[in-house]
Motif scaffolding. Structure first.
Motif, PDB file in Angstrom:
ATOM      1  N   TRP A   1       0.260   4.356  -2.430  1.00 27.66           N
ATOM      2  CA  TRP A   1      -0.066   5.672  -1.888  1.00 27.66           C
ATOM      3  C   TRP A   1       0.877   6.739  -2.446  1.00 27.66           C
ATOM      4  O   TRP A   1       0.482   7.875  -2.677  1.00 27.66           O
TER       5      TRP A   1
ATOM      6  N   PHE B   1       0.813  -1.211   0.000  1.00 23.67           N
ATOM      7  CA  PHE B   1       0.000   0.000   0.000  1.00 23.67           C
ATOM      8  C   PHE B   1       0.853   1.271   0.000  1.00 23.67           C
ATOM      9  O   PHE B   1       0.535   2.216  -0.731  1.00 23.67           O
ATOM     10  N   PRO B   2       1.909   1.366   0.804  1.00 25.31           N
ATOM     11  CA  PRO B   2       2.706   2.599   0.782  1.00 25.31           C
ATOM     12  C   PRO B   2       3.169   2.995  -0.615  1.00 25.31           C
ATOM     13  O   PRO B   2       3.170   4.179  -0.956  1.00 25.31           O
ATOM     14  N   LEU B   3       3.517   1.991  -1.434  1.00 23.11           N
ATOM     15  CA  LEU B   3       3.939   2.303  -2.796  1.00 23.11           C
ATOM     16  C   LEU B   3       2.774   2.885  -3.598  1.00 23.11           C
ATOM     17  O   LEU B   3       2.913   3.888  -4.298  1.00 23.11           O
TER      18      LEU B   3
END
Ligand SMILES: Nc1ncnc2c1ncn2[C@@H]1O[C@H](COP(=O)(O)OP(=O)(O)O)[C@@H](O)[C@H]1O
Ligand SMILES: [Mg+2]
Lengths: 357, 300, 275
Positions: free
Chosen positions: C27, C23-25
Motif C-alpha cells: 500500500w 499489504f501495508p508495504l
C-alpha cells in the motif's frame, strides 16, 4: 625410564571456587616416557593436563617442564603441544594451514614451513589432503591432522586429551599402535589422558590412576595389574573387572574363607592377620572352571555369554561373580559349577580402608 | 609494569579491558542517567535550574503533582490496555502463524522470514503507513471492512476517542507479530518429532497433542517471548507521534509518550522524569520476568 | 504431519497470509505512485490508474531528503561503530567465562536492554545539556543510541561466541598465540558472520532512530530522515502520496538489505535472541 625428568609436578592443587579438583598431585615424568593418566570421568585428568599446558592456572604447588619453572607462564611460552578430544582444528584453515599455524606464529620462513608440513603429512599419511578444509575430512583424518599439528612443533612434551574417543572401535585400536610408534620414533615425552584403561595399559610405560583429584596409584601397567594398591585400582584395571567377595582369614592366617554358601577356603601362600575380615579380590580370568586346585566357589550359573574365543560366565547373584573361560564350554545357565584359583592370584583388601593387604 | 602488559596479552587483563570498556560506556550513558533521573524526580527543575546539578529539593511533590494531573488515570489505563492488547495480539497471532509455518511445505522458512521485514522497518515509517491505512474517510481498512460488510459507516480510528488507542495497538501488533512468530518457531522446532509420533501412537488427536505436548514443551520459550513482548511494548514510542500524538484528549496516550511530552513539549523536566521513573518501575518488573524466564539459558 | 492436504495447498495459504501481512508495504508503494486526487478515490483503487514516479524526485528535492538521509547514515554509522567495537569484546568475555561476576554483568546488560528510550531521554537531555554536548547534537544522539543498541548486540553476539568451540582458542594458545592473537586470528574470524549480521541489524535500527534525534537535534540541517518524516506527518496529514513516497525512499534500502540477507539475519536472531 632413566633419563632426567622432563616434567616435574610437586604438590599441585587446583580449586574451582569451593571445588577441590586436584589435591596435592606429585608426578615426575622422565624424558622420553609415555605416561597415561587414567581414571573415571570427572576425576581431574583433563584438569591436570590443561594445567600442564597452561590453560588452567593452578592454585598451588610447583610445575617444571624441562627444568624450567612454569607456574604462571602463558601457554605460548611453554613449548608443549596438545591434541584435543574434539581435535580443535581451525575450521577456516586448510589442513596445511592448520599444520603450519604454530610455525607461522614463530615467523618460520614460508618455504621452511611448507617443507615441514610436507614432511609431517608424509609421516601421518595426509599428503593428498593438504589442500582440504577440516569439514571435508573423515573423523580419522581429522585425528591425524590434530596429531600432525602437534608433531610439526617438535615440542618439549605432547599432551593428549582422550584423542581417540571420537573414533570407531577398529580405528581406535589401530591408532593406539600408531601413536605409540610415533612417540618412539620422535623420542618424545607424552602425557596421555584417557578414561579407557585398555588404552592406558597398552600404550603407556607408566600409568597414573586418578580418582577424585588424587593419584590413587602409579606404576608400570603390569605393576598395577599384579599389585593394585587399593580396591579402586584393582577394580579399574583389568577387564572384565575384578570380583570382590567378603570373607574371613582363617585362624592360622594362611587361608581365607569367602563369605558365600558352598565356598571352600582358599590358600593364600602367605600369612596375614589371623581371623580378620577382608574383601577377597578374584580376577575373572584367574578363576578356572573345574580346575585342579581345590574348589573356591561352588555356585549356580546365571548367564553364559560366548564371543567365540571366550566365554563369560556369570555365577550366583549377590554378589555376581564373573568368570572368563577361554575357548568353548558346555556349561549352561542353571548348572552349578565349581571354580578354583591359584593361591598367588588372590588379592585381599581391608573392608574399611579398601587398601590392599 | 611489565607484568601489567603481560597480563594484557596473556591473562585476564585482556578480558578486563574488553569488558571494562563497554561497561564504562554503558555506565556513563545508561547507568548514570538512570540515577540522575531519580534525582531529578525529587528536584524542582525549571528553565533557570536546568543547567545546575544541585537544585531545590522538591520532596515527593513532583509525584503528587503527576498523580493529580487530570490525565494521569487515563494514561495509566491506556498503558495497561496498550500493553495487554498488543501482547495478546502479537502472541496469539504469532503462535498461530508459528504453528502453521512449522508444517512441512516448500518455501516455509523463506516465506516466514519475509514476515520479519516489519521488524526491521523504522517505527516512524510503520506509523506513517498505518496512519494512512487507518485514515477515517479515505483509509483502505475502512473501505475493505465496508466491502466485506463488517461495518456500515467509517470508523475514525485515529480521532474517535474509543478507537484511538486501538489504532496504535493494531500497528504495534503488526510490528511485533513477526518477531513473536520467529521466536515461537524456534521453540516449536526444538520439540523432538518422536514425541508427537509417540503421542499419535498413544491415540492423541492433533488438538490433544497441541495441549499435552506443544504447550508444556514450550513453557520456557513462551515465558521468554511474553516477557520480550512486554519489554518491546513498553519501549514502543515511534508509533505514537506518527499515528495519534496521544490524542484526542490523551485517549491514546501512554506513560512513555506522556513523559516525553511533559519534558519536550511542556518543558516540565521534573514531571517528565517523575513519569519515567514510574515507568522504570514497571520495566523493572518486566525485566525480572524476562531474566527469570531466561535464567536457565544464562546459566546454560 | 497430516496426509490429507498437500504441501502445495499449504504453500498457497502461506502465500496468502504473507500477502495479507505485507499489504501495508504494498500500500505504501501503490499510494506513492497515485496522483493527488486518486488517493482520495472511493472506493480506493488497488492499482494506480496512471502510475507517476515523478513524485519521488519531487519529494526528494522538496523535502531535502539528501540531507536527512545523509544525517541518518552518519548517525547509524557512528552508532554501529561504537556498538561493534565496544560490544564485541564485551560479548566475548561474557561468553567465555562462567562465574557469579559474569552472571552479574549479564544481568546488568539484560536490565539495560529493557530500558525504554522514553525513560532515558529526559535525563540524557538534561545531562547532555549540562556538559555542553547539545552543541554537538549528532554526536550526542550517536552516544545515546549506541548505549541503547549495545545490550541487544551483546546478547546476540555472545550467542555467536558461545558457538565457537572453546578448544579452538585453547589450541591457538598452545600453538603459540597470545590471548590477543588468539582472539583476533581464531575467535573473531569464526564469529565474523554472526557479528556482521548483528552489526547490520544495529545499523538498520539506528537508521530508523527517532526519539533521541527528535529530542536532541534542533537544526533541520543535522536531523535524520525519521525526524524529517515526522515534519509532515500528523493526525491531520493529507498529502499521503508524498508521505508514502518519502517512506518508500527511506525504507527501500533497508528492505533490500533485509531480503538479501534474510536467511542469515533470521538464523542470527534465532540463535541469539532466546539464549
Ligand atoms: N571450569 C570449571 N569450573 C568448575 N568445575 C570444573 C571446571 N572444569 C572442570 N571442573 C570440575 O573438575 C572436575 C574434573 O574435571 P576434568 O578434569 O575435566 O575431569 P576428567 O577426568 O573427566 O577429564 C569435574 O568434577 C568437573 O566438574
Ligand atoms: Mg576430560
Amino acid at each position: 625410564m632413566s633419563a632426567e625428568p622432563q616434567i616435574e609436578l610437586v604438590g599441585i592443587d587446583k580449586h574451582y571456587g569451593s571445588f577441590h579438583a586436584l589435591k596435592n598431585i606429585d608426578l615426575t615424568i622422565p624424558k622420553g616416557a609415555f605416561v597415561a593418566l587414567v581414571g573415571p570421568s570427572g576425576c581431574g585428568k583433563s584438569t591436570l593436563l590443561r594445567s600442564l599446558a597452561g590453560l588452567e592456572t593452578i592454585s598451588g604447588g610447583t610445575m617444571k617442564i624441562a627444568g624450567e619453572q612454569m607456574n604462571g607462564v602463558p601457554p605460548r611460552k611453554r613449548d608443549v603441544a596438545m591434541v584435543f578430544q574434539s581435535y580443535a582444528l581451525y575450521p577456516h584453515m586448510t589442513v596445511e594451514q592448520n599444520l603450519t599455524y604454530s610455525l607461522r606464529l614463530k615467523r618460520v620462513p614460508k618455504a621452511e614451513a611448507a617443507r615441514a608440513a610436507r614432511e609431517v603429512a608424509e609421516t601421518t599419511g595426509l599428503t593428498p589432503l593438504l589442500g582440504r578444509y577440516p569439514r571435508e575430512l573423515s573423523g580419522g583424518q581429522r585425528q591425524r591432522v590434530a596429531m600432525g599439528r602437534a608433531i610439526i612443533r617438535n615440542p618439549k612434551a605432547f599432551l593428549f586429551d582422550e584423542p581417540l574417543s571420537n573414533l570407531d572401535a577398529a580405528l581406535r585400536v589401530h591408532m593406539r599402535k600408531e601413536i605409540r610408534a610415533l612417540h618412539d620414533r620422535l623420542g618424545a615425552t607424552s602425557v596421555y589422558v584417557t578414561h579407557d584403561q585398555i588404552e592406558a595399559m597398552t600404550m603407556a610405560d607408566h600409568v597414573v590412576v586418578m580418582r577424585d583429584g588424587v593419584i590413587e596409584q602409579q606404576g608400570s601397567p603390569l605393576e598395577l595389574y599384579d599389585t593394585p594398591a587399593s580396591k579402586f585400582v584393582a577394580g579399574f584395571i583389568g577387564s572384565p573387572a575384578m570380583n570382590f567377595v567378603p570373607g574371613k582369614v582363617s585362624a592360622d592366617g594362611q587361608s581365607v574363607q569367602p563369605d558365600l554358601p558352598g565356598a571352600g577356603s582358599v590358600a593364600l601362600g602367605r600369612s596375614v592377620g589371623a581371623g580378620r575380615s577382608v574383601l577377597i579380590g578374584l580376577r575373572p580370568e584367574h578363576l578356572q572352571v573345574g580346575g585342579d586346585g581345590p574348589a573356591v566357589l561352588r555356585l549356580p550359573v546365571s548367564a553364559v555369554e560366548s564371543t567365540g574365543s571366550m566365554t563369560y560366565l556369570t555365577l550366583g547373584g549377590d554378589p555376581e561373580i564373573m568368570v572368563v573361560d577361554t575357548g568353548r564350554t558346555s556349561v549352561k545357565a542353571g548348572d552349578t559349577i565349581s571354580v578354583s584359583i591359584e593361591p598367588g592370584n588372590v588379592h585381599l583388601f581391608d573392608p574399611a580402608t579398601e587398601k590392599a593387604i | 609494569m611489565a607484568k601489567f602488559f603481560n597480563s594484557l596479552r596473556d591473562g585476564v587483563g585482556f578480558d578486563l579491558i574488553l569488558v571494562g570498556a563497554a561497561m564504562v560506556f554503558l555506565l556513563a550513558l545508561a547507568g548514570l542517567p538512570l540515577v540522575y533521573n531519580v534525582l531529578m524526580s525529587f528536584q524542582q527543575v525549571d528553565m533557570f535550574t536546568l543547567g545546575q546539578l544541585i537544585r531545590p529539593f522538591a520532596g515527593i511533590s513532583n509525584y503528587v503533582a503527576v498523580v493529580q494531573q487530570p490525565e494521569f488515570w487515563m494514561v495509566t489505563r491506556n498503558t495497561l490496555v496498550f500493553v495487554v492488547g498488543s501482547m495478546a495480539g502479537q502472541f496469539v497471532l504469532g503462535f498461530a502463524l508459528a504453528v502453521f509455518f512449522a508444517q512441512k511445505f516448500p518455501g516455509a522458512a523463506t516465506i516466514r522470514g519475509l514476515f520479519l521485514v516489519s521488524w526491521v522497518m523504522p517505527g516512524l515509517v510503520v506509523g506513517a503507513i498505518w496512519s494512512w491505512i487507518l485514515a477515517g474517510d479515505f483509509g483502505v481498512l475502512n473501505s475493505i471492512l465496508r466491502g466485506l460488510g463488517i461495518i456500515q459507516s467509517n470508523i475514525f480510528w485515529k480521532s474517535d476517542p474509543s478507537f484511538s488507542i486501538w489504532a496504535v495497538i493494531i500497528a504495534n501488533i503488526w510490528l511485533g507479530l513477526a518477531f513473536n512468530m520467529l521466536l515461537l518457531s524456534v521453540g516449536l522446532a526444538a520439540i523432538p518429532r518422536d514425541l508427537y509420533e509417540a503421542a499419535e501412537l498413544d491415540g492423541a488427536n492433533a488438538w490433544q497433542r497441541f495441549w499435552t505436548i506443544t504447550l508444556p514443551m514450550m513453557r520456557s520459550t513462551i515465558g521468554a517471548v511474553l516477557s520480550l513482548g512486554l519489554i518491546g511494548t513498553l519501549q514502543q514510542f515511534d508509533l505514537f507521534p506518527a499515528l495519534t500524538e496521544g490524542g484526542p484528549a490523551n485517549t491514546s496516550n501512554v506513560a512513555g509518550y506522556w513523559s516525553w511530552q511533559l519534558s519536550f513539549q511542556l518543558y516540565d523536566f521534573a514531571k517528565g522524569a517523575t513519569v519515567s521513573v514510574m515507568m522504570f518501575v514497571l520495566v523493572l518488573f518486566a525485566s525480572i520476568l524476562y531474566v527469570r524466564s531466561t535464567r536457565h539459558e544464562v546459566r546454560g | 504431519m497430516t496426509r490429507t492436504y498437500t504441501p502445495w495447498a499449504l504453500l498457497a495459504i502461506a502465500l496468502a497470509l504473507a500477502a495479507v501481512y505485507l499489504f501495508p508495504l504494498y500500500w505504501m508503494y501503490v499510494t506513492s505512485l497515485k496522483s493527488g486526487s486518486e488517493i482520495f478515490a472511493n472506493p480506493p483503487s488497488f492499482w494506480p490508474a496512471a502510475p507517476n514516479a515523478n513524485i519521488y524526485a519531487d519529494v526528494w528535492a522538496r523535502r531535502t531528503m539528501s540531507t536527512f538521509l545523509w544525517n541518518s547514515v552518519i548517525i547509524a554509522s557512528g552508532v554501529t561503530a561504537i556498538t561493534v567495537i565496544l560490544g564485541t569484546g564485551c560479548a566475548y568475555v561474557l561468553a567465555r567465562y562462567r562465574s557469579a561476576w559474569i552472571d552479574l554483568g549479564l544481568f546488568a546488560i539484560l536490565m539495560l536492554q529493557v530500558l525504554p528510550a522514553s525513560v532515558m531521554i529526559t535525563p540524557l537531555f538534561v545531562g547532555f545539556n549540562q556538559i555542553g554536548l547539545l552543541n554537538y547534537p549528532r554526536t550526542a544522539v550517536v552516544l545515546a543510541a549506541a548505549a541503547k543498541a549495545m545490550p541487544f548486540f551483546v546478547v546476540l553476539v555472545r550467542a555467536t561466541f558461545m558457538s565457537v568451540p572453546r578448544e579452538l582458542e585453547e589450541a591457538a594458545l598452545v600453538d603459540g598465540n597470545s590471548r590477543v592473537g588468539a582472539f583476533f586470528f581464531i575467535v573473531l574470524p569464526l564469529a565474523r558472520n554472526g557479528i556482521l549480521v548483528c552489526a547490520i541489524l544495529t545499523f538498520m535500527s539506528a537508521f530508523g532512530e527517532y526519539i533521541y534525534s527528535k529530542s536532541i537535534i534542533q537544526s533541520p540541517l543535522l536531523q535524520p530522515a525519521s525526524v524529517g518524516l515526522s515534519g509532515f506527518l500528523g493526525p491531520n496529514s493529507s498529502d499521503w502520496n508524498a508521505i508514502m513516497a518519502y517512506s518508500a525512499i527511506y525504507v527501500t534500502p533497508i528492505l533490500l538489505v533485509f531480503v538479501i540477507l534474510q536467511r542469515r539475519i533470521v538464523s542470527g536472531l534465532t540463535s541469539g535472541a532466546l539464549k
